[in-house]
Write an enzyme that holds these catalytic residues in place. Structure first.
Site, PDB file in Angstrom:
ATOM      1  N   ASP A   1      -9.921  -5.275  -1.121  1.00  7.20           N
ATOM      2  CA  ASP A   1      -8.804  -4.873  -0.226  1.00  7.20           C
ATOM      3  C   ASP A   1      -9.628  -4.072   0.777  1.00  7.20           C
ATOM      4  OD1 ASP A   1      -6.632  -3.713   0.873  1.00  7.20           O
ATOM      5  OD2 ASP A   1      -6.018  -2.316  -0.975  1.00  7.20           O
TER       6      ASP A   1
ATOM      7  N   ASP B   1       0.745  -1.085   0.035  1.00 10.62           N
ATOM      8  CA  ASP B   1       0.051  -0.158  -0.193  1.00 10.62           C
ATOM      9  C   ASP B   1       0.929   1.257   0.023  1.00 10.62           C
ATOM     10  OD1 ASP B   1      -2.620  -0.795   0.064  1.00 10.62           O
ATOM     11  OD2 ASP B   1      -2.576  -1.450   1.973  1.00 10.62           O
TER      12      ASP B   1
HETATM   13 ZN    ZN Z   1      -4.243  -1.715  -0.653  1.00 10.66          ZN
END
Ligand code: ZN
Length: 218
Positions: free
Chosen positions: A166, A26
């Site tokens: 996600d 991320d």
């Molecule tokens: Zn992510």
């Protein structure tokens, strides 16, 4: 995001040895989302540390400024947000032209109609099931319909495109998420909190339950 940043290589090795297939990275720029996380130099370091698929999720305002860096760093998949600046189609084409798998994603508040026309340009699409920017949030139930809609569009179009979710995946909901049409599950705190290897194995078991329940198949 949920791994121990001081021991990333160790945590990833434990997860991969237990069967995790993708390492989801991320990337946050402090602008598209409030937090700052990691950039291309860390992806480059991870590339040396693991053979697992490096799945890089760019939560950044200006992908055009950084795509070259993440391609050069060794990402296997790069995901850009439809809400980011620039021409999303051109970004996806550039990623693919570099031999990297291209993926596009939308935030929970963005309709799937923004994503579906891009399917021919995508090797994967990502449906955000929490607001991007922070780990440890709960799965937004309304996103289940988006997963079904995008899976339907992938099947109708005959696209070779994975569907990733996600945010908020945990053992209690992963079978339902897979049954709805997801085939790549990102799990952060649910994997890296506690027994990493045991959590990965338990996720695989629930994933298999979801495949049995699914009304779709590749
Ligand atoms: Zn992510």
């Amino acid at each position: 995001l949920s791994a121990d940043f001081a021991n990333l290589a160790r945590d990833i090795a434990v997860a991969v040895d237990a069967g995790a297939e993708y390492v989801h990275v991320d990337v946050m720029d402090g602008h598209f989302v409030p937090n700052l996380t990691i950039g291309a130099p860390v992806v480059k370091a991870l590339r040396k540390a693991t053979d697992a698929v490096l799945d890089v999720h760019l939560m950044i305002s200006n992908p055009d400024q950084y795509l070259d860096d993440f391609i050069a760093a060794g990402a296997d998949i790069i995901t850009v947000h439809a809400e980011s600046n620039g021409d999303t189609r051109a970004q996806l084409e550039k990623i693919r032209a570099a031999g990297v798998k291209a993926s596009c994603t939308i935030k929970p508040g963005t309709p799937v109609t923004e994503l579906i026309p891009l399917l021919p340009l995508c090797d994967m699409v990502l449906i955000m099931t929490v607001e991007p920017g922070f780990g440890g949030q709960g799965f937004i139930p309304e996103c289940m319909d988006k997963i079904r809609a995008v899976r339907g569009a992938i099947q109708d179009g005959g696209y070779v495109c994975e569907l990733e979710i996600d945010g908020g995946a945990k053992l209690a909901n992963v079978a339902d998420i897979v049954a709805a049409g997801a085939d790549v599950i990102v799990a952060g705190s649910a994997v890296f909190g506690g027994d990493i290897a045991g959590n990965v194995r338990a996720f695989h078991d629930k994933f298999a339950d979801g495949v049995k329940m699914a009304q779709w198949s590749k």
